[in-house]
Write a protein that holds these residues in place. Sequence first.
Motif, PDB file in Angstrom:
ATOM      1  N   GLN A   1       3.671  10.528  -7.098  1.00  0.00           N
ATOM      2  CA  GLN A   1       4.645  10.892  -8.120  1.00  0.00           C
ATOM      3  C   GLN A   1       3.966  11.067  -9.483  1.00  0.00           C
ATOM      4  OE1 GLN A   1       8.108   8.663  -7.564  1.00  0.00           O
ATOM      5  NE2 GLN A   1       9.338   9.748  -9.069  1.00  0.00           N
ATOM      6  N   LEU A   2       2.998  10.213  -9.779  1.00  0.00           N
ATOM      7  CA  LEU A   2       2.268  10.328 -11.043  1.00  0.00           C
ATOM      8  C   LEU A   2       1.437  11.620 -11.070  1.00  0.00           C
ATOM      9  CD1 LEU A   2       1.435   9.065 -13.733  1.00  0.00           C
ATOM     10  CD2 LEU A   2      -0.385   7.845 -12.514  1.00  0.00           C
TER      11      LEU A   2
ATOM     12  N   ALA B   1      12.014  10.927  -6.356  1.00  0.00           N
ATOM     13  CA  ALA B   1      12.723   9.811  -6.992  1.00  0.00           C
ATOM     14  C   ALA B   1      13.592   9.072  -5.972  1.00  0.00           C
ATOM     15  CB  ALA B   1      13.583  10.321  -8.145  1.00  0.00           C
ATOM     16  N   ALA B   2      14.286   9.843  -5.124  1.00  0.00           N
ATOM     17  CA  ALA B   2      15.114   9.225  -4.084  1.00  0.00           C
ATOM     18  C   ALA B   2      14.243   8.452  -3.090  1.00  0.00           C
ATOM     19  CB  ALA B   2      15.927  10.295  -3.359  1.00  0.00           C
ATOM     20  N   ALA B   3      13.077   9.060  -2.736  1.00  0.00           N
ATOM     21  CA  ALA B   3      12.163   8.375  -1.823  1.00  0.00           C
ATOM     22  C   ALA B   3      11.634   7.094  -2.443  1.00  0.00           C
ATOM     23  CB  ALA B   3      11.010   9.301  -1.452  1.00  0.00           C
TER      24      ALA B   3
ATOM     25  N   HIS C   1       3.951  18.948 -15.076  1.00  0.00           N
ATOM     26  CA  HIS C   1       4.506  18.637 -16.392  1.00  0.00           C
ATOM     27  C   HIS C   1       6.021  18.446 -16.336  1.00  0.00           C
ATOM     28  CE1 HIS C   1       0.595  19.528 -18.103  1.00  0.00           C
ATOM     29  NE2 HIS C   1       0.602  20.711 -17.455  1.00  0.00           N
ATOM     30  N   ARG C   2       6.460  17.930 -15.193  1.00  0.00           N
ATOM     31  CA  ARG C   2       7.879  17.606 -15.021  1.00  0.00           C
ATOM     32  C   ARG C   2       7.983  16.131 -14.680  1.00  0.00           C
ATOM     33  NH1 ARG C   2       9.721  22.731 -11.242  1.00  0.00           N
ATOM     34  NH2 ARG C   2       9.209  24.377 -12.762  1.00  0.00           N
ATOM     35  N   VAL C   3       8.823  15.449 -15.412  1.00  0.00           N
ATOM     36  CA  VAL C   3       8.910  13.997 -15.246  1.00  0.00           C
ATOM     37  C   VAL C   3       9.613  13.619 -13.957  1.00  0.00           C
ATOM     38  CG1 VAL C   3       9.786  11.862 -16.247  1.00  0.00           C
ATOM     39  CG2 VAL C   3       8.890  13.671 -17.740  1.00  0.00           C
ATOM     40  N   LEU C   4      10.663  14.324 -13.596  1.00  0.00           N
ATOM     41  CA  LEU C   4      11.492  13.901 -12.472  1.00  0.00           C
ATOM     42  C   LEU C   4      11.489  14.915 -11.347  1.00  0.00           C
ATOM     43  CD1 LEU C   4      13.552  11.813 -11.355  1.00  0.00           C
ATOM     44  CD2 LEU C   4      15.360  13.196 -12.422  1.00  0.00           C
TER      45      LEU C   4
ATOM     46  N   LEU D   1       0.828  -1.204   0.000  1.00  0.00           N
ATOM     47  CA  LEU D   1       0.000   0.000   0.000  1.00  0.00           C
ATOM     48  C   LEU D   1       0.865   1.258   0.000  1.00  0.00           C
ATOM     49  CD1 LEU D   1      -2.786   1.350   0.236  1.00  0.00           C
ATOM     50  CD2 LEU D   1      -2.589   1.121   2.733  1.00  0.00           C
ATOM     51  N   ALA D   2       1.938   1.264   0.774  1.00  0.00           N
ATOM     52  CA  ALA D   2       2.834   2.422   0.829  1.00  0.00           C
ATOM     53  C   ALA D   2       3.485   2.670  -0.523  1.00  0.00           C
ATOM     54  CB  ALA D   2       3.901   2.194   1.900  1.00  0.00           C
ATOM     55  N   LEU D   3       3.908   1.620  -1.201  1.00  0.00           N
ATOM     56  CA  LEU D   3       4.531   1.771  -2.524  1.00  0.00           C
ATOM     57  C   LEU D   3       3.533   2.328  -3.530  1.00  0.00           C
ATOM     58  CD1 LEU D   3       6.584  -1.558  -2.650  1.00  0.00           C
ATOM     59  CD2 LEU D   3       7.513   0.754  -2.478  1.00  0.00           C
ATOM     60  N   VAL D   4       2.299   1.834  -3.482  1.00  0.00           N
ATOM     61  CA  VAL D   4       1.268   2.329  -4.401  1.00  0.00           C
ATOM     62  C   VAL D   4       0.972   3.801  -4.137  1.00  0.00           C
ATOM     63  CG1 VAL D   4      -1.166   2.103  -5.045  1.00  0.00           C
ATOM     64  CG2 VAL D   4       0.245   0.053  -4.751  1.00  0.00           C
ATOM     65  N   ALA D   5       0.873   4.161  -2.856  1.00  0.00           N
ATOM     66  CA  ALA D   5       0.573   5.551  -2.508  1.00  0.00           C
ATOM     67  C   ALA D   5       1.660   6.496  -2.992  1.00  0.00           C
ATOM     68  CB  ALA D   5       0.398   5.683  -0.993  1.00  0.00           C
TER      69      ALA D   5
END
Length: 448
Positions: free
Chosen positions: A232-233, A248-250, A240-243, A223-227
């Motif tokens: 991020q999505l 990303a580090a988290a 409109h920024r990919v990174l 659940l934490a990974l999905v959240a």
Amino acid sequence: MTAPTTTNPAAPDPDPGEVPGPRSTVLLRRRSRLSAALLFTPGQLALATTVAVVACLLLGVTGFLAGNGQSAALHDAQRDAAQLVGTQELRNDLVSADATATNAFLVGGLEPTEARERYEASLSEAAQAVPSLAATARGAGEAADLATVSDSVQRYAGLVESARANNRQGFPVGAAYLDQASAALRDEVLPTIDEVAVSTSQRVDADMGSVSLAQALLLFVLLALVALGAVQLWLARRTHRVLNTGLAAASVALLVGGVVTVAAVLGGNGVARSVASGPYAATVATSEALSLATDAKSMESFTLIKRGSGADFEESYQTSVAAARVLLDEAEDAMSGNDVGARVPGPAEPLAEWDAKHAEIRELDDGGRWDDAVEAATATGDGSAGAAFAAFSDRAHEDVEATSKEAVDRLGSAATTTQAAAWIALVLGVAGAVAAAAGMNVRLKEYR
């Protein structure tokens, strides 16, 4: 002149549409402000930040609880399995001492020095094992039971000494003392040890069950990974920024922590299951088979001591040997394909050889050649019944030692692995929370 206006106490309650009181007004204003804030990007970013941080901490905490809890269960299983093996070895030592004493009694007069030394060694090992097992017992009841075993063993040893002294002088009463000693062992000592073994075995089963419970917490890790992935999505679409470096580090931290936790917990459960059905099951089965066969050795001697009236002892012999064979087959099945079980031949073959020698002894005794039967039963040279039984006993002890060591080592290794995974998950979860907060704060600053 106009009359003054008075308040009617029976007037109806204010209309629901009227202005609420001060407290309700504050709550409504706060809700309005929160709703208004969430309509704009800064408020949404703040909410997303909270979700990301909570997701990271959720993975860290649940990963730690899952790994730490499973590690504790594995350690409990390791300790209780070793306790069970020690309890069974105590039983085997006592039964071995009794088998040696009864077999030496057949010789008459002064028993062989080798037999006396084996008896004393078995009894000494049993006496030393009782305090150690009592000290590591889980529960006052088991410790108290083992304390009674110590007292009963001393009584048993005294009766054997009386039987030995009378037998040395050729007094028939020696057989009566030996009967009392054997009865004290089987009626007082062995049932108590068996009760302790049963309760310990139940704890091992409970420990193994607790190992698998840790897997339920892995749902929160997922659940934490999905959240975090959803945050991020959302951020990528909104800005409109990919990174985002922080997110990303988290994400990397959570992904590593999640993989480590899942792999360790599932691996620990797999180890527990394979140990339970493999080396642990083989250890218990082989140890019980050794105890039964050693008891059968005593029955063989008692059948001869009774000289024609030992049919019940012979029946007990056959029952014990048959049960021992079944247990050895179970142990072999449990260790099939295992390197430990393949290192040396199992004890089933020497047990069959000894049983064949027993059949020869019975044939001599039933044929009226009692002296020859006694000589065959007490002989220890190559090809004798004593040599066959010694070979069986040695191989059974080797198997118990090897399989119990493997079971304890594998459980201990799995416990260490899951404990390490627990701390890795916690550290990476906290680090991920810090990184996520920092990354989201960069976007928040753009709106200030």
